[in-house]
Design an enzyme around this catalytic site. Sequence first.
Site, short mmCIF file in Angstrom:
data_model
loop_
_atom_site.label_atom_id
_atom_site.label_comp_id
_atom_site.label_asym_id
_atom_site.label_seq_id
_atom_site.Cartn_x
_atom_site.Cartn_y
_atom_site.Cartn_z
N SER A 113 34.80 -6.60 -47.34
CA SER A 113 35.31 -6.28 -46.01
C SER A 113 35.37 -7.48 -45.06
O SER A 113 36.09 -8.42 -45.32
CB SER A 113 34.46 -5.17 -45.43
N HIS A 114 34.60 -7.41 -43.99
CA HIS A 114 34.69 -8.44 -42.96
C HIS A 114 33.86 -9.68 -43.30
O HIS A 114 33.83 -10.63 -42.52
CB HIS A 114 34.21 -7.87 -41.62
N ASP A 277 40.66 -6.63 -40.51
CA ASP A 277 39.66 -7.41 -41.25
C ASP A 277 40.06 -7.61 -42.71
O ASP A 277 41.18 -7.31 -43.11
CB ASP A 277 38.28 -6.73 -41.17
N ASP A 279 39.59 -6.14 -45.58
CA ASP A 279 40.13 -5.05 -46.40
C ASP A 279 40.99 -4.08 -45.60
O ASP A 279 41.38 -3.02 -46.11
CB ASP A 279 38.99 -4.30 -47.10
N ASP A 281 40.45 -2.15 -42.88
CA ASP A 281 40.00 -0.89 -42.27
C ASP A 281 39.54 -1.06 -40.83
O ASP A 281 39.35 -0.08 -40.13
CB ASP A 281 38.92 -0.20 -43.14
N ARG A 282 39.38 -2.30 -40.38
CA ARG A 282 38.96 -2.50 -38.98
C ARG A 282 40.14 -2.86 -38.10
O ARG A 282 41.17 -3.33 -38.60
CB ARG A 282 37.95 -3.64 -38.88
N LYS A 376 38.13 4.35 -42.44
CA LYS A 376 38.69 3.86 -41.19
C LYS A 376 39.96 3.11 -41.51
O LYS A 376 40.15 2.67 -42.64
CB LYS A 376 37.68 3.03 -40.42
C1 VG1 Z 1 28.79 -2.72 -40.36
C2 VG1 Z 1 29.12 -1.88 -39.15
C3 VG1 Z 1 29.40 -0.44 -39.56
C4 VG1 Z 1 30.53 -0.42 -40.60
C5 VG1 Z 1 30.16 -1.32 -41.77
C6 VG1 Z 1 31.29 -1.44 -42.78
O1 VG1 Z 1 27.61 -2.24 -40.97
O2 VG1 Z 1 28.07 -1.92 -38.22
O3 VG1 Z 1 29.73 0.30 -38.43
O4 VG1 Z 1 30.75 0.88 -41.06
O5 VG1 Z 1 29.86 -2.64 -41.30
O6 VG1 Z 1 32.43 -1.98 -42.19
P1 VG1 Z 1 26.19 -2.94 -40.75
O7 VG1 Z 1 25.23 -2.17 -41.61
O8 VG1 Z 1 26.35 -4.36 -41.11
O9 VG1 Z 1 25.88 -2.80 -39.29
V1 VG1 Z 1 33.55 -2.82 -43.14
O10 VG1 Z 1 34.86 -3.11 -42.31
O11 VG1 Z 1 32.55 -3.64 -44.00
O12 VG1 Z 1 34.00 -1.80 -44.39
CO CO Z 2 36.43 -3.55 -43.59
#
Ligand code: VG1
Ligand code: CO
Length: 543
Positions: A113-114, A277, A279, A281-282, A376
Site C-alpha cells: 500500500s502506502h 497511494d 495500491d 485505495d487511499r 476503500k
Molecule cells: C494504517 C491506517 C489505517 C489503514 C491502514 C491500511 O494502519 O492507520 O487506517 O486502514 O493503514 O491502509 P496503521 O495500523 O499503520 O495505523 V493502506 O492504504 O495500507 O491499505
Molecule cells: Co493503500
Amino acid sequence: MSIQVIPTQAFNDQKPGTSGLRKKVTVFQQPHYLENFVQSIFDSISPPKGATLTLGGDGRFYNREAIQIILKMAAANGFGRVLVGQGGILSTPAASCIIRKYNTFGGIILSASHNPGGPDGDFGIKYNTENGGPAPEKITEAIFEQSKTIQSYKIIEAPDVPLDAIGETDLAGMKVQVIDAVTDYAELMESLFDFDAIKELLASGFKMKFDAMHAVTGPYAKAIFIDRLGAPADSVMNAIPLPDFGNGHPDPNLTYAHELVEIIYGSNAPDFGAASDGDGDRNMILGKGFFVTPSDSLALIAANAKMVKGYSKGIAGVARSMPTSGAVDMVAKSLDIPCYETPTGWKFFGNLMDADKVTLCGEESFGTGSNHVREKDGLWAVLFWLNILAIKRQSVEQIVKRHWLQFGRNVYSRHDYEDLPLDAANGVISHLREQFGSLAGKTFGHYTVKNCDDFSYTDPIDGSVSTKQGLRVLFTDGSRIVFRLSGTGTAGATLRIYLEAFEPDINKHDLDAQTLLAEMIQIALNLTELKARTGRDTPTVIT
Ligand code: VG1
Ligand code: CO
C-alpha cells in the site's frame, strides 16, 4: 507437469497486521518465505476443487516474481481458474470489484500500500474473501496459526505464464485468464457517478490535477479522467507506475505528495487536486490552496450523497474508524441514520456493509469508500468530489466552509512519530495505561479529563470482539486524544497521536488546525513523556 511437495520450515513472524502481511522485500525474497504464507492462506481457506481466484498487485518491486509463484501454487492446490490483472496489476479496489463481479473464491492482493517500494522497500500480501473485502481477524489469525506449523507447500514446475497480453493460458489444467485491469472498474464508476455532468464541469474551464505518485492508479486515472471524462492530458501527473514509485513514498498526504501540494498552493493553481497511494485505495482531496481532512471529506460525502446518482435513494448508515473525527457523526444525526465506530482497518467494515447496515465508510488515514466494493477506494472518492463540484459549482473551500457553518468544525490532526525504537514505543503505551486509573477529573489548561479507556469493539453482526484497539483520553468538552501503534510498518514502531476538538465558533474556522490544537498537542507530549522516552518531540508526518 507434476505437483511438487516442497519441505519447508515455519517462520515465526508471518502475523498479518492492520492490512495483510508486510515485510521488507528482502524478507519476502528469502527462500520459501512467500510460499509458506501462500500455502498457509490456501490451507486456512480450503478452496473447493476447481475454485476461481482473483490475483493482482500494485506493481511494486517483486510483484511479477510473486505472481508467478502464486499461480504455480494455485495450480498445485487445485484451483480451476485464476483471474489475473494484465501485467499482474490490479489496484486494491479493482481487485475487490473483480472478486464481486465474477464471484471468485476471494483473491490475493500483492501490496504494501502506502509503504515505499523498490529492492530495499516493502512488499505485502493479503487475502480478500468472497465478499471482496479484507479477510476478517478470524481468518488472518487462522493463517498465522498455519504459518507457525507449516512443513511443506505445493507447487508445480512450469515455465512462467505470459501476463502481458489479454488471453487465457493453461497451467497444468488450471486456466490463467489475463484480464484488462481497468475496464470493469471504470464501468462500475460510470454506473455510480454522472459522467456527463463531470464532463461538462471539466469542459467549462475547471482545472484538476491528479497525482498517481507513480503507483497503480496511473492507468486507471488516465482511462477515467482523460479518456472518458475528457480532461486534458496534463490533468494526471506521475501517471506511469514504477516498481519503486520513482523513489517516492506513495502515501497521499501533505508531506509525501509534496509535488502536488506545491502546485495546489502555488500561483495559477488548479481548482481541484487529488492523489492516491501505492495500491489505489487511499485519496487526498485538495482545493485551490486548501486541504480537506479525510474525516471532513467523509462527512461531506455523506451529507451530499443523495445528489449523486449511485446514492440517490439515500444511505443506510455510515461507519468510521475510532480515531476518525466525529464530523460524520453529526451528519448521520441530521440524516437520522446510524453511525458505527469500528477499530482501525477496513476489514472491520465488511460485516456492516454485507448486512446493509452502512453504505459509506471512512478512516482518517485518507480512506473513504462505499458498499460498491469492500475496500476503500481512492478514485471513487475523487469522482464523488468531482460529481459534487459539478452540481454545486462552488469551490472546494466554499463547500467545506459551508459544511462547517451548518455542522460546526471538528478540528483534527494526526501526528505520526515514525521509526521509534520498539521498546521505547511500547514504554510510551504502557506508561499511558498506567496513568489511566488516575487521570479522570484532572485538568490540564482548558481541558479536563472525563475518562480514558482502551478501545474495544464487539462486531454487531457476528459478535467477535477486538480489544486494545487504541488508547483514548476523552475530555469533558468532547475533545479527545487517541494513541495507537501502527500495524502496517516494517521497521521499528510508529506512534500515531490523533487530536480532535470541536469548534462551533465560525470566527475560528479560518484558523490552522495546528494552532487550534496547540494546547492539546502539548498535553499529549506531557502525558506520553515522549521526549524523555524517545528523544523526539517533533512528528515525522503531520496530517
Ligand atoms: C494504517 C491506517 C489505517 C489503514 C491502514 C491500511 O494502519 O492507520 O487506517 O486502514 O493503514 O491502509 P496503521 O495500523 O499503520 O495505523 V493502506 O492504504 O495500507 O491499505
Ligand atoms: Co493503500
